[in-house]
Design a protein around this motif. Structure first.
Motif, PDB file in Angstrom:
ATOM      1  N   ALA A   1     -48.820 -41.391  35.995  1.00 62.50           N
ATOM      2  CA  ALA A   1     -49.276 -41.374  34.234  1.00 62.50           C
ATOM      3  C   ALA A   1     -48.198 -39.965  34.031  1.00 62.50           C
ATOM      4  O   ALA A   1     -47.975 -39.882  32.824  1.00 62.50           O
ATOM      5  CB  ALA A   1     -50.533 -41.202  34.251  1.00 62.50           C
TER       6      ALA A   1
ATOM      7  N   GLY B   1     -44.430 -40.496  33.556  1.00 63.42           N
ATOM      8  CA  GLY B   1     -44.546 -41.356  32.357  1.00 63.42           C
ATOM      9  C   GLY B   1     -44.405 -40.064  31.047  1.00 63.42           C
ATOM     10  O   GLY B   1     -43.754 -40.263  30.369  1.00 63.42           O
TER      11      GLY B   1
ATOM     12  N   LEU C   1     -44.263 -37.033  31.063  1.00 60.65           N
ATOM     13  CA  LEU C   1     -43.049 -35.711  31.167  1.00 60.65           C
ATOM     14  C   LEU C   1     -41.698 -36.406  30.972  1.00 60.65           C
ATOM     15  O   LEU C   1     -40.872 -35.851  30.461  1.00 60.65           O
ATOM     16  CB  LEU C   1     -43.091 -35.376  32.477  1.00 60.65           C
ATOM     17  N   THR C   2     -41.483 -37.825  31.140  1.00 59.61           N
ATOM     18  CA  THR C   2     -40.323 -38.396  31.072  1.00 59.61           C
ATOM     19  C   THR C   2     -39.809 -39.129  29.883  1.00 59.61           C
ATOM     20  O   THR C   2     -38.839 -38.987  29.312  1.00 59.61           O
ATOM     21  CB  THR C   2     -39.859 -39.210  32.202  1.00 59.61           C
TER      22      THR C   2
ATOM     23  N   ASN D   1     -41.486 -40.782  23.464  1.00 64.20           N
ATOM     24  CA  ASN D   1     -41.917 -41.598  22.296  1.00 64.20           C
ATOM     25  C   ASN D   1     -43.415 -40.905  22.193  1.00 64.20           C
ATOM     26  O   ASN D   1     -44.077 -41.071  23.312  1.00 64.20           O
ATOM     27  CB  ASN D   1     -41.893 -43.088  22.739  1.00 64.20           C
TER      28      ASN D   1
ATOM     29  N   VAL E   1     -46.267 -42.458  20.869  1.00 58.19           N
ATOM     30  CA  VAL E   1     -46.932 -43.378  21.170  1.00 58.19           C
ATOM     31  C   VAL E   1     -47.212 -43.659  22.842  1.00 58.19           C
ATOM     32  O   VAL E   1     -48.446 -43.594  23.343  1.00 58.19           O
ATOM     33  CB  VAL E   1     -46.899 -44.827  20.409  1.00 58.19           C
ATOM     34  N   ARG E   2     -46.009 -43.634  23.419  1.00 62.24           N
ATOM     35  CA  ARG E   2     -46.054 -43.891  24.714  1.00 62.24           C
ATOM     36  C   ARG E   2     -46.656 -42.668  25.413  1.00 62.24           C
ATOM     37  O   ARG E   2     -47.169 -42.762  26.589  1.00 62.24           O
ATOM     38  CB  ARG E   2     -44.616 -44.152  25.199  1.00 62.24           C
TER      39      ARG E   2
ATOM     40  N   LEU F   1     -49.077 -40.595  24.463  1.00 62.01           N
ATOM     41  CA  LEU F   1     -50.473 -40.764  24.312  1.00 62.01           C
ATOM     42  C   LEU F   1     -50.986 -41.990  25.293  1.00 62.01           C
ATOM     43  O   LEU F   1     -52.094 -41.592  25.724  1.00 62.01           O
ATOM     44  CB  LEU F   1     -50.797 -40.950  22.908  1.00 62.01           C
ATOM     45  N   MET F   2     -50.329 -42.872  25.677  1.00 60.41           N
ATOM     46  CA  MET F   2     -50.887 -44.004  26.360  1.00 60.41           C
ATOM     47  C   MET F   2     -50.791 -43.419  27.988  1.00 60.41           C
ATOM     48  O   MET F   2     -51.682 -43.710  28.475  1.00 60.41           O
ATOM     49  CB  MET F   2     -49.574 -45.144  26.419  1.00 60.41           C
ATOM     50  N   PHE F   3     -49.989 -42.516  28.223  1.00 63.91           N
ATOM     51  CA  PHE F   3     -49.741 -42.201  29.627  1.00 63.91           C
ATOM     52  C   PHE F   3     -50.850 -41.096  29.639  1.00 63.91           C
ATOM     53  O   PHE F   3     -51.463 -40.775  30.922  1.00 63.91           O
ATOM     54  CB  PHE F   3     -48.487 -41.226  29.942  1.00 63.91           C
TER      55      PHE F   3
ATOM     56  N   GLU G   1     -53.656 -41.011  28.108  1.00 56.41           N
ATOM     57  CA  GLU G   1     -55.099 -41.848  28.532  1.00 56.41           C
ATOM     58  C   GLU G   1     -55.198 -42.129  29.910  1.00 56.41           C
ATOM     59  O   GLU G   1     -56.218 -42.398  30.704  1.00 56.41           O
ATOM     60  CB  GLU G   1     -54.975 -42.992  27.378  1.00 56.41           C
TER      61      GLU G   1
ATOM     62  N   LEU H   1     -40.448 -41.421  15.744  1.00 59.87           N
ATOM     63  CA  LEU H   1     -41.509 -41.149  16.957  1.00 59.87           C
ATOM     64  C   LEU H   1     -40.808 -40.334  18.037  1.00 59.87           C
ATOM     65  O   LEU H   1     -41.831 -40.326  18.933  1.00 59.87           O
ATOM     66  CB  LEU H   1     -42.157 -42.514  17.263  1.00 59.87           C
ATOM     67  N   GLU H   2     -39.940 -40.037  17.974  1.00 61.29           N
ATOM     68  CA  GLU H   2     -39.155 -39.428  19.194  1.00 61.29           C
ATOM     69  C   GLU H   2     -39.735 -37.825  19.200  1.00 61.29           C
ATOM     70  O   GLU H   2     -39.516 -37.258  17.918  1.00 61.29           O
ATOM     71  CB  GLU H   2     -37.752 -39.265  19.250  1.00 61.29           C
TER      72      GLU H   2
END
Lengths: 165, 96
Positions: free
Chosen positions: B17, B20, B22-23, B26, B28-29, B31-33, B35, B86-87
């Protein structure tokens, strides 16, 4: 049996997270995250944390995932195709994560000697409630304030957006 | 069951996670990582902690994760409507 289940579900969660890294479609990435969260719920169940397994499905896989899907749907920017991030930043990010993993494994090497209680037991909600309303009462009450603050913040942000687009 | 493999599973999930987070650029993505990182920490706590107390703490962390997701997504939606992107790379000013 339980050990095998923990390994299998852990591998499933790791695989879902790994696939998420390479998934460009945001909804598919959210579905992979859902798979990882459900695998985690299974791990909780195998670790005899039945209440947490149920809450994981309700809170994480239910509420939080719905929030993510709503956020992806209301922001068309998330769908826009964009160039892949720079190769150097990607390599640096992966290297940093690998260093984190190696260091964590090294630091926790002492756990190799620790054996956990085997077998499936029942952890009743009474035991957890006694902890929440006894030993951790201050933290638990403080958490109410955190939730209130987050609700007010989210509402304030949404209202500001509506009045001042 | 030995404690080390359980810790290794949560560390692996955390590191994946983190990779993800760090790389990808985006929001939203990311924030997903984030979580998922919190989720991995939760697994370590439930697996290795003393039983009723660690579960009570994990339950409190669920609430923290929910609050974080709510505020984070509200912020992201506000940012998306202001900056039209969102970038994370393209959001360079913080003045409202």
């Amino acid at each position: 049996m339980l050990t095998a289940a923990v390994y299998l579900l852990g591998a499933g969660a790791a695989l879902a997270t790994l696939l998420m890294l390479f998934q460009r479609n945001p909804v598919k990435a959210a579905m992979l995250m859902l798979a990882a969260l459900l695998c985690t719920a299974g791990i909780y169940l195998a670790l005899s944390a039945q209440l947490l397994a149920a809450l994981q499905v309700i809170v994480y896989a239910g509420a939080i995932m719905t929030l993510f899907i709503v956020a992806v749907t209301v922001t068309p920017q998330a769908w826009r195709d964009r160039p892949a991030p720079g190769r150097i930043s990607r390599v640096l990010g992966l290297a940093a994560a690998a260093v984190i993993l190696i260091e964590l494994m090294k630091v926790s090497a002492g756990l190799k000697l620790v054996a956990l209680g085997a077998g499936f037991t029942e952890t009743g909600t009474l035991g957890i409630a006694k902890q929440l309303f006894g030993r951790f009462i201050f933290q638990f009450e403080l958490l109410g304030l955190v939730l209130l603050a987050s609700i007010v913040a989210a509402a304030a942000l949404a209202l500001k957006r509506r009045t001042n687009p | 069951m030995n404690a080390y493999p359980l810790a290794a599973i949560s560390f692996l999930l955390f590191a994946l996670a983190a990779a993800g987070f760090l790389t990808c650029g985006n929001l939203v993505r990311m924030l997903m990582f984030l979580e998922l990182m919190l989720n991995a920490a939760n697994i370590a706590m439930v697996a290795l902690g003393p039983q009723p107390a660690s579960q009570a703490y994990a339950l409190m962390l669920f609430a923290v994760a929910a609050a974080e997701a709510g505020v984070g997504l509200a912020l992201i939606i506000a940012l998306a409507s202001t900056f039209r992107t969102l970038e994370a790379e393209n959001i360079k000013e913080l003045k409202g």
